[in-house]
Structures are given as C-alpha cells and as structure tokens.
Design a protein around this motif. Structure first.
Motif, mmCIF file in Angstrom:
data_model
loop_
_atom_site.group_PDB
_atom_site.id
_atom_site.type_symbol
_atom_site.label_atom_id
_atom_site.label_comp_id
_atom_site.label_asym_id
_atom_site.label_seq_id
_atom_site.Cartn_x
_atom_site.Cartn_y
_atom_site.Cartn_z
ATOM 1 N N THR A 14 0.829 -1.206 0.000
ATOM 2 C CA THR A 14 0.000 0.000 0.000
ATOM 3 C C THR A 14 0.860 1.252 0.000
ATOM 4 O O THR A 14 0.638 2.187 -0.779
ATOM 5 N N PHE A 15 1.865 1.267 0.875
ATOM 6 C CA PHE A 15 2.724 2.447 0.966
ATOM 7 C C PHE A 15 3.491 2.685 -0.328
ATOM 8 O O PHE A 15 3.558 3.820 -0.831
ATOM 9 N N ALA A 16 4.088 1.624 -0.884
ATOM 10 C CA ALA A 16 4.891 1.785 -2.094
ATOM 11 C C ALA A 16 4.051 2.335 -3.242
ATOM 12 O O ALA A 16 4.477 3.244 -3.967
ATOM 13 N N ARG A 17 2.846 1.791 -3.402
ATOM 14 C CA ARG A 17 1.975 2.266 -4.485
ATOM 15 C C ARG A 17 1.515 3.697 -4.226
ATOM 16 O O ARG A 17 1.479 4.527 -5.148
ATOM 17 N N ALA A 18 1.185 4.017 -2.982
ATOM 18 C CA ALA A 18 0.749 5.377 -2.656
ATOM 19 C C ALA A 18 1.867 6.381 -2.927
ATOM 20 O O ALA A 18 1.619 7.479 -3.458
ATOM 21 N N ALA A 19 3.089 6.020 -2.571
ATOM 22 C CA ALA A 19 4.220 6.923 -2.806
ATOM 23 C C ALA A 19 4.434 7.140 -4.299
ATOM 24 O O ALA A 19 4.740 8.259 -4.739
ATOM 25 N N GLU A 20 4.266 6.082 -5.090
ATOM 26 C CA GLU A 20 4.410 6.208 -6.545
ATOM 27 C C GLU A 20 3.353 7.151 -7.118
ATOM 28 O O GLU A 20 3.659 8.024 -7.946
ATOM 29 N N VAL A 34 10.873 -4.226 1.631
ATOM 30 C CA VAL A 34 10.636 -3.799 0.253
ATOM 31 C C VAL A 34 11.311 -2.451 0.046
ATOM 32 O O VAL A 34 11.143 -1.531 0.847
ATOM 33 N N THR A 35 12.076 -2.323 -1.014
ATOM 34 C CA THR A 35 12.787 -1.076 -1.294
ATOM 35 C C THR A 35 11.883 -0.117 -2.064
ATOM 36 O O THR A 35 11.244 -0.501 -3.048
ATOM 37 N N VAL A 36 11.813 1.128 -1.607
ATOM 38 C CA VAL A 36 11.041 2.171 -2.282
ATOM 39 C C VAL A 36 12.010 3.301 -2.619
ATOM 40 O O VAL A 36 12.417 4.067 -1.747
ATOM 41 N N ASP A 37 12.394 3.388 -3.884
ATOM 42 C CA ASP A 37 13.398 4.363 -4.315
ATOM 43 C C ASP A 37 12.710 5.494 -5.074
ATOM 44 O O ASP A 37 12.608 5.482 -6.298
ATOM 45 N N LEU A 38 12.215 6.479 -4.327
ATOM 46 C CA LEU A 38 11.513 7.615 -4.913
ATOM 47 C C LEU A 38 12.002 8.896 -4.253
ATOM 48 O O LEU A 38 12.407 8.898 -3.086
ATOM 49 N N ALA A 39 11.910 9.998 -4.985
ATOM 50 C CA ALA A 39 12.409 11.272 -4.465
ATOM 51 C C ALA A 39 11.587 11.783 -3.294
ATOM 52 O O ALA A 39 12.086 12.568 -2.475
ATOM 53 N N ASN A 40 10.321 11.364 -3.196
ATOM 54 C CA ASN A 40 9.476 11.847 -2.102
ATOM 55 C C ASN A 40 9.528 10.936 -0.876
ATOM 56 O O ASN A 40 8.757 11.108 0.063
ATOM 57 N N GLU A 64 -5.123 4.899 -3.251
ATOM 58 C CA GLU A 64 -5.763 6.161 -3.612
ATOM 59 C C GLU A 64 -6.605 6.703 -2.457
ATOM 60 O O GLU A 64 -6.663 7.921 -2.226
ATOM 61 N N GLY A 65 -7.258 5.793 -1.720
ATOM 62 C CA GLY A 65 -8.062 6.217 -0.580
ATOM 63 C C GLY A 65 -7.214 6.806 0.534
ATOM 64 O O GLY A 65 -7.583 7.818 1.154
ATOM 65 N N TRP A 66 -6.067 6.168 0.805
ATOM 66 C CA TRP A 66 -5.154 6.711 1.813
ATOM 67 C C TRP A 66 -4.633 8.082 1.387
ATOM 68 O O TRP A 66 -4.549 9.012 2.211
ATOM 69 N N LEU A 67 -4.276 8.215 0.112
ATOM 70 C CA LEU A 67 -3.765 9.495 -0.372
ATOM 71 C C LEU A 67 -4.829 10.586 -0.268
ATOM 72 O O LEU A 67 -4.518 11.739 0.058
ATOM 73 N N ALA A 68 -6.075 10.215 -0.527
ATOM 74 C CA ALA A 68 -7.155 11.199 -0.407
ATOM 75 C C ALA A 68 -7.265 11.697 1.031
ATOM 76 O O ALA A 68 -7.466 12.895 1.277
ATOM 77 N N MET A 69 -7.114 10.785 1.993
ATOM 78 C CA MET A 69 -7.193 11.187 3.396
ATOM 79 C C MET A 69 -5.986 12.030 3.789
ATOM 80 O O MET A 69 -6.119 13.042 4.499
ATOM 81 N N LEU A 70 -4.798 11.653 3.341
ATOM 82 C CA LEU A 70 -3.605 12.439 3.643
ATOM 83 C C LEU A 70 -3.717 13.846 3.052
ATOM 84 O O LEU A 70 -3.352 14.841 3.697
ATOM 85 N N THR A 71 -4.232 13.923 1.836
ATOM 86 C CA THR A 71 -4.405 15.229 1.194
ATOM 87 C C THR A 71 -5.421 16.074 1.959
ATOM 88 O O THR A 71 -5.235 17.286 2.151
ATOM 89 N N ARG A 72 -6.488 15.425 2.408
ATOM 90 C CA ARG A 72 -7.513 16.148 3.171
ATOM 91 C C ARG A 72 -6.947 16.643 4.502
ATOM 92 O O ARG A 72 -7.231 17.765 4.937
ATOM 93 N N LEU A 73 -6.150 15.815 5.150
ATOM 94 C CA LEU A 73 -5.528 16.230 6.407
ATOM 95 C C LEU A 73 -4.610 17.431 6.189
ATOM 96 O O LEU A 73 -4.567 18.358 7.013
ATOM 97 N N ARG A 74 -3.885 17.427 5.082
ATOM 98 C CA ARG A 74 -3.020 18.571 4.798
ATOM 99 C C ARG A 74 -3.850 19.820 4.519
ATOM 100 O O ARG A 74 -3.540 20.913 5.021
#
Length: 415
Positions: A251-257, A280-286, A365-375
């Motif tokens: 979930t985290f890796a896909r959300a970060a992507e 699991v390795t997540v190699d992203l700038a964010n 996508e649902g987690w990202l929507a909540m994180l965006t709303r919190l921000r």
C-alpha cells in the motif's frame, strides 16, 4: 497447511560468542551468571522463538516490570533441536547452547542452578514439540503469554497464500490442532483485548486474560502534539517499518508512486529495519529513508521525529496487529496518527485526539485522499474511531497479578 506468513526459517544464531554446553567456556559462563543472580529472588525463564522483533520487545518489557521481584533469563528455541539460554535475547549469541533432546537433563540441572521457579512461554514457533517435552520433564508451573496466533492458527498472522489478511469472519477456518502443553498452562494471557477475543473463538473452553497495555507512559500517551502545516509546504508523514508486507509495504509503495507521479505535496519519512530479509525497497524522491535495525528502531524513531518534525505517523497495516510497538513509538513521541482499524489498533488509540482510523482494505488512492484532506485542513479534522465495546475488558496483569504465584516463594541460596 503451510504458514505463508511465517517467513523464512529462523536463521541460526551467530556463533561469535555462543558456547556449547559441556565446554569449559560454558561452565565458566554459567558460573559468571550464578554470581550475578540474586538468590533471594525467584528466577523466571521466558521461552521465545529465534526471530526477534516485537516478541522480544514484549518479553523484555515484561522483564523490566518484574525486575524488582524476580530474575529473568531467556530460552531461545531453534528448530526443535536447540535451546539457547541467555541473559538478553538481543544478545543470544552470548548464551549457552544445549543440544536437544540429548542434553535435556543438563538443561534442567542448569535451570535449577539459576533458581528457575516458573516458566513463561512467550513464543514457541518452530519449537513446539520439543517445548512440550521440556515442560513435562521440568515439571515447573508455567504461563503462556500470547503475542500472535501461532498456537491456534495455521498462520501466525492470519494471512492467506497471497499474504493478505483472511478477514475476521474467516479467522477460525485456519484452526490447527492445539498443542498439548496449552491445556496444562496455569494461566493464559493475551497482549491485547482484540487478541484475547480472537483466541477465545479458537479456544472457547479456555480462560484467556486480556492484559492492559504494558508500556503506556504516565504522561502524554493519550495526547498528541499538533504541528502546523504551512501553506505551500508538504505534509511530512512518518512511517515505521512500512517496507514490510505485514506493515503495509504494498500500500505504501503504491501510494508513494502515485503521489510522486501526481506531484502531491506529501513527503514520506520511512524508518525501517534495514536488516530484515523481507523489506521492500522504495526508491523515490518523495521518500526519505532512515536505516536502523530491530534493536535501535525505537531510538531511531525518536531521532527522526526530532530532526524531521513529521506532522503525523501513518500505519497502513494489512494484517491484524496484536499489539504494535511501532505504534507505541508514535504514541511515545505524541504524534497524530493515521492508521488501519485492524487488530489491537482501535483499542490502543481509543479516545485519543488527532487520530484517524481507516478500513484496512483502503486502497492507496483512498489513503492518499485522506492524507491530502488532512493537509488541506491542517490536521483539524474530527477523530475517526472504531467502537471497541464488544471486546473483553482489559485488566492490569503485569507485573502484580503475573507475580502472584511466587509471593510465597522461599528464599534460598543458589547451589
């Protein structure tokens, strides 16, 4: 049935300082131990498996609670053929190794020299058959402390072949034969209310105590510190061990992507056990990664909180956490928390401000929507909780109730 979530077989203990019973070094080490054991107090033997992690941390937390009234030593069972006695499970390579079953009499004699009066079985994965033999030969009273489902279910974390949670309604479909030593335990205690309720479904004929949390600090644990999210700045999100499948790696890796591809103002700070073979390795700038290990994870979290100043911690758990020390670390650092409403998480966060629970099957996508709303609302949203009224009540078990059977223990010098 196979155990898809059990991971690879536990590795053999490093042999740097490990000594085998019957050698001069082993006898010298035992003499050194007996010299530091307080003979006016009983000694407890905590039985563990060899994989470490939260099980070790729970056992050590209990040991700290009883250290004023008992000595504690640890027995690490390995693949039904060895048991390592040690003073600290994190440094079990500084222990004494006994080959089983040949050296069972020597192990029993050694435990007697150390004043062992009672056994606490904390985890027996990969060691159950030999443990049953040992407990019978010892003849000592013992308790069982449940930290997962390995004694009742075919998979310790109730995952299917695809490493996904089978669901609350399907829990007991994974039922396995109950080890015989379970029925002879004097007491069985679960590390959370949710685990106690779940295990009662597997073992309805047994009394299972739901222990209150053992690591709750006196001040600030139920509170959270709000940190402002300034316009134009990213929401800084702390994740701990989210590179592991059980902790939500997919979930985290896909959300970060997705966040990276869409330029979402989110910055992920990942603290992980870099020694874990299933990370699991997540190699992203964010994603900013902080490598640690299972022994230093708690202090690493505190350091990252101090330096990076995250706005909240996110725990997209995919399997039912029975306690969760990574959650404890977030609570200790008084972070707002966004987490899956699964396992013991709702009870541990019940009544807490700046806390939001989401269904464990929430999409990236649902987690990202909540994180965006919190921000967007600068974390000024009502808490989202899950009712826990259907769970059995918790009772303070450690250390007072746990030590009750030894209150009449008579002082005697060690041999």
């Amino acid at each position: 049935m196979s155990r898809p979530d059990a991971g690879d077989p536990a590795p053999e203990v490093p042999a740097r300082d490990l000594v085998r019973w019957g050698t001069v070094k082993a006898h010298r080490r035992l003499e050194a131990w007996t010299g530091t054991i307080d003979g006016t107090r009983p000694t407890l033997l905590f039985v563990l498996h060899n994989s470490g992690g939260g099980t070790f941390r729970y056992a050590k937390a209990v040991a700290r609670l009883v250290r004023g009234s008992a000595n504690v030593i640890y027995g690490i069972g390995i693949r039904e053929r060895r048991l390592i006695l040690c003073r600290n499970p994190d440094f079990r390579d500084a222990g004494i190794s006994f080959n089983l079953p040949a050296e069972i009499p020597d192990l029993i004699s050694t435990a007697g020299r150390l004043g062992v009066a009672r056994v606490n079985v904390v985890h027996a994965l990969g060691f159950e058959a030999r443990l049953a033999e040992l407990l019978l030969a010892w003849g000592l009273p013992y308790d069982i402390t449940l930290t997962d489902y390995h004694l009742a279910a075919a998979t310790p974390h109730l995952l299917d072949e695809n490493h996904r949670y089978i669901g609350d309604a399907s829990r007991t479909t994974t039922r396995r034969d109950r080890p015989g030593f379970v029925d002879n335990a004097e007491r069985i205690v679960a590390c959370s209310r949710h685990l106690a309720a779940s295990m009662r479904e597997f073992w309805p004929d047994l009394d299972i105590v739901a222990s209150a949390p053992i690591d709750a600090p006196a001040a600030g644990y139920a509170g959270a510190v709000w940190r402002p999210v300034w316009p134009g700045a990213p929401l800084r999100v702390l994740l701990v061990n989210a590179s592991l499948r059980l902790k939500g790696a997919r979930t985290f890796a896909r959300a970060a992507e997705i966040a990276m591809a869409n330029g979402l103002p989110l910055e992920f700070h990942l603290v992980l056990d870099a020694t874990h073979p299933q990370r699991v390795t997540v190699d992203l700038a964010n994603v900013i990664q902080y490598d640690s290990d299972q022994h230093q994870l708690s202090s690493a979290v505190a350091s990252v909180v101090s330096q990076a100043k995250p706005h909240l911690a996110w725990f997209p758990f995919e399997a039912p956490e029975t306690y969760s020390f990574v959650l404890s670390d977030a609570l200790e650092n008084r972070l707002p928390i966004l987490a899956s409403a699964i396992g013991a998480i709702p009870e541990r966060l019940h009544g807490r401000r700046l806390t939001w629970l989401m269904p464990p099957d929430t999409s990236p996508e649902g987690w990202l929507a909540m994180l965006t709303r919190l921000r967007t609302f600068r974390l000024c949203l009502r808490p989202v909780r899950k009712p826990i009224g259907d769970l059995p009540p918790a009772r303070p078990f450690f250390p007072d109730v746990f030590m009750e059977p030894l209150r009449g223990w008579r002082q005697h010098p060690l041999p």
